[in-house]
Design a protein around this motif. Structure first.
Motif, PDB file in Angstrom:
ATOM      1  N   LYS A 138     -35.788  45.639   9.390  1.00 39.74           N
ATOM      2  CA  LYS A 138     -36.711  45.257  10.459  1.00 39.74           C
ATOM      3  C   LYS A 138     -37.968  46.098  10.330  1.00 39.74           C
ATOM      4  O   LYS A 138     -37.894  47.300  10.071  1.00 39.74           O
ATOM      5  N   ASN A 154     -42.385  38.443  23.678  1.00 40.68           N
ATOM      6  CA  ASN A 154     -43.241  38.091  22.537  1.00 40.68           C
ATOM      7  C   ASN A 154     -43.175  39.138  21.421  1.00 40.68           C
ATOM      8  O   ASN A 154     -44.149  39.392  20.715  1.00 40.68           O
ATOM      9  N   LYS A 155     -42.012  39.787  21.285  1.00 41.45           N
ATOM     10  CA  LYS A 155     -41.759  40.784  20.252  1.00 41.45           C
ATOM     11  C   LYS A 155     -42.608  42.041  20.407  1.00 41.45           C
ATOM     12  O   LYS A 155     -42.852  42.770  19.439  1.00 41.45           O
ATOM     13  N   HIS A 191     -44.955  46.226  17.843  1.00 41.94           N
ATOM     14  CA  HIS A 191     -44.737  44.787  17.699  1.00 41.94           C
ATOM     15  C   HIS A 191     -43.825  44.556  16.504  1.00 41.94           C
ATOM     16  O   HIS A 191     -44.051  45.096  15.416  1.00 41.94           O
ATOM     17  N   LYS A 192     -42.785  43.774  16.716  1.00 36.77           N
ATOM     18  CA  LYS A 192     -41.865  43.455  15.624  1.00 36.77           C
ATOM     19  C   LYS A 192     -42.522  42.447  14.699  1.00 36.77           C
ATOM     20  O   LYS A 192     -42.840  41.318  15.095  1.00 36.77           O
ATOM     21  N   ASP A 231     -38.907  46.108  26.892  1.00 36.53           N
ATOM     22  CA  ASP A 231     -39.102  44.889  26.110  1.00 36.53           C
ATOM     23  C   ASP A 231     -40.085  44.025  26.888  1.00 36.53           C
ATOM     24  O   ASP A 231     -39.771  43.504  27.960  1.00 36.53           O
TER      25      ASP A 231
END
Length: 500
Positions: free
Chosen positions: A433, A354-355, A409-410, A351
């Motif tokens: 998601k 910042n997503k 990136h989410k 992780d």
């Protein structure tokens, strides 16, 4: 010929892959520099109720766990949930590590695949004592699922090579009873016909002792098929189709598992398999079983080690996974098979803040069999072990190495309010998601037997591309990917993954 394509397109692909690699590195540097040293990112941020309860704690020193209260487990036995907590009543938890421990507890419980949602909060119950509240929302455990499967290796092969022919399907019924007795055990019964016939009976119980360390799994399977891949040519499967069944096999397996630590499991398996083929297959490929045989009967013994600290097993964004599996097929001199295979896999998920998330996944397969036999030969291109961009190809060999590198990136996430349509708590408000990603894969197959007719064997393979992943509940994810390979081939691919 594939060989000509390899030589004529190296320049193009080198430029493309260099661009993808640079993009990955630039994003990695950007994300790293924008993550402060004090950040402790999680896949799912600590939920607001837990954050509030942690802030409300007025303790001056490391708290003692005074009690653990579990609610919502209508069927699941309480000890099955407590087994996933890295602490017990009477333990002292470090204040600076409390949120990490609770998040790990939540992840462990969710990774049992028994619960749709898990929430935790903490309340002060004494001067330096706390009570941990764990609330679970159980999944739907009974699945009488109609079977409709493709007979081919993946969706993309079925769609392109066989013109999405619905006669190449398998239909039937799969009955799955998860959490059968409330102890996390599972019963699976499969009965299917069509392009293949298969009948399975499986029972798995994760714990059979009071200390919840030993588990047991028993499997019995029978399958037969009217179409069989008997060889590979130009790195594509050569198949033979008949009105009669070309292959039959019976198999029985018993597995004893030992979970001595929270994230480590050892498995010891013993099995027996009996496989037979029609003479037609033996004539098409005398090396199918090796030495012009039409049947194999053998016992096997295997060992499997697994280390898993991933936050979500179905779609990890953080943590480490390592697996080593060794199996010896043919235990006695009178059996007509003598082979040893070792498979390893190591993945690490980061992780970055910042997503942004980065992962690398490395796998190997090694076969020490000195016999030239096509059956049970490991390779690239089967199941989920492939270089992206080469979904239409197979590469069989005695040693295989595969590396996957991915930056994602989410984009966003939300829940669908479907209570008006489905007013069943187990299926309400499915979360969605979405992740945007870029990836580079590399693989190599060392082959001493099949390379003359398969030019991709003994060559370094690389694929790259971009895609979007959609993740929802019940361990379901769908990957939409656009890839290019060293053959200057490019295309859109769809992959579905679900733990069943």
């Amino acid at each position: 010929m594939i060989v000509l394509k390899l030589h004529s397109t190296v320049s193009f692909c080198q430029q493309y892959f260099s661009g993808c690699t640079c993009l990955l590195l630039l994003c990695l540097v950007f994300c790293t520099t924008n993550t402060t040293a004090g950040d402790k990112p999680f896949v799912d941020d600590i939920e607001s109720s837990l954050s509030a309860s942690l802030k409300a704690l007025d303790v001056q020193q490391a708290p003692v766990v005074d009690n653990i209260v579990i609610s919502g487990n209508n069927k699941t036995k309480t000890p099955i949930i407590l087994r996933e907590a890295p602490f017990t009543i009477g333990d002292t938890l470090a204040l600076d590590n409390l949120s990490d421990v609770l998040q790990r507890t939540k992840n462990n419980i969710k990774n049992t695949s028994l619960f749709k949602d898990v929430s935790l909060n903490v309340k002060k119950s004494g001067k330096n004592a706390i009570t941990v509240h764990i609330d679970v929302n159980e999944r739907w455990y009974i699945y009488p699922i109609p079977i409709f499967q493709l007979a081919d290796r993946n969706f993309n092969v079925w769609w392109r090579d066989y013109n999405h022919d619905f006669s190449r399907t398998v239909y039937g019924l799969k009955y799955i009873q998860n959490n059968l007795t409330g102890r996390g055990d599972r019963l699976k019964v499969v009965a299917a016909r069509g392009y293949k016939e298969k009948y399975w009976l499986e029972y798995k119980r994760p714990y059979i002792d009071r200390q919840k360390r030993f588990g047991l799994e028993l499997d019995a399977k029978f399958e037969q098929t009217k179409e069989l891949a008997y060889d590979s040519e130009e790195n594509e499967l050569e198949r033979h189709k008949s009105n009669d069944f070309l292959q039959q096999y019976y198999e029985g397996t018993a597995i004893v598992s030992y979970r001595n630590k929270m994230h480590q499991t050892h498995d010891l398996s013993v099995g027996y398999r009996q496989v037979s083929i029609k003479d037609t297959i033996k004539e098409l490929n005398p090396s199918y079983f090796g030495n012009d045989k039409s049947a194999q009967k053998y016992f096997s013994i295997g060992y499997n080690y697994e280390l898993d600290t991933r936050d979500r097993q179905s779609y990890p964004l953080q943590g480490v996974y390592f697996n080593a599996h060794a199996i010896k097929r043919g235990l006695f001199a009178f059996q007509n098979l003598n082979s040893f295979q070792l498979d390893t896999r190591y993945s690490h998920h980061f992780d970055l803040g910042n997503k942004f998330y980065f992962s690398h996944d490395l796998g190997t397969k090694l076969s020490l069999s000195k016999q030239k036999l096509y059956y049970r030969q490991p390779g690239l291109g089967y199941e989920n072990f492939f270089v992206r961009g080469y979904e239409y190809y197979v590469m069989d060999g005695q040693f295989i190495a595969l590396g996957k590198f991915e930056l994602k990136h989410k984009l966003f996430s939300f829940k669908i309010n479907n209570t008006d349509l489905i007013n069943i708590n187990h299926f309400n408000n499915p979360p969605l998601k979405f992740f945007l990603k870029s990836y580079v894969d590399a693989g190599y197959v060392k082959d001493n037997f099949f390379y003359k007719n398969n030019p991709l064997n003994n060559h370094f393979l690389t694929g790259a591309g971009v895609g979007v992943d959609m993740v929802t509940y019940y361990d379901l994810s769908v990957r939409f990917e656009y890839s290019v390979n060293l053959l200057k081939e490019h295309g859109f691919f769809v992959h579905l993954q679900q733990k069943f």
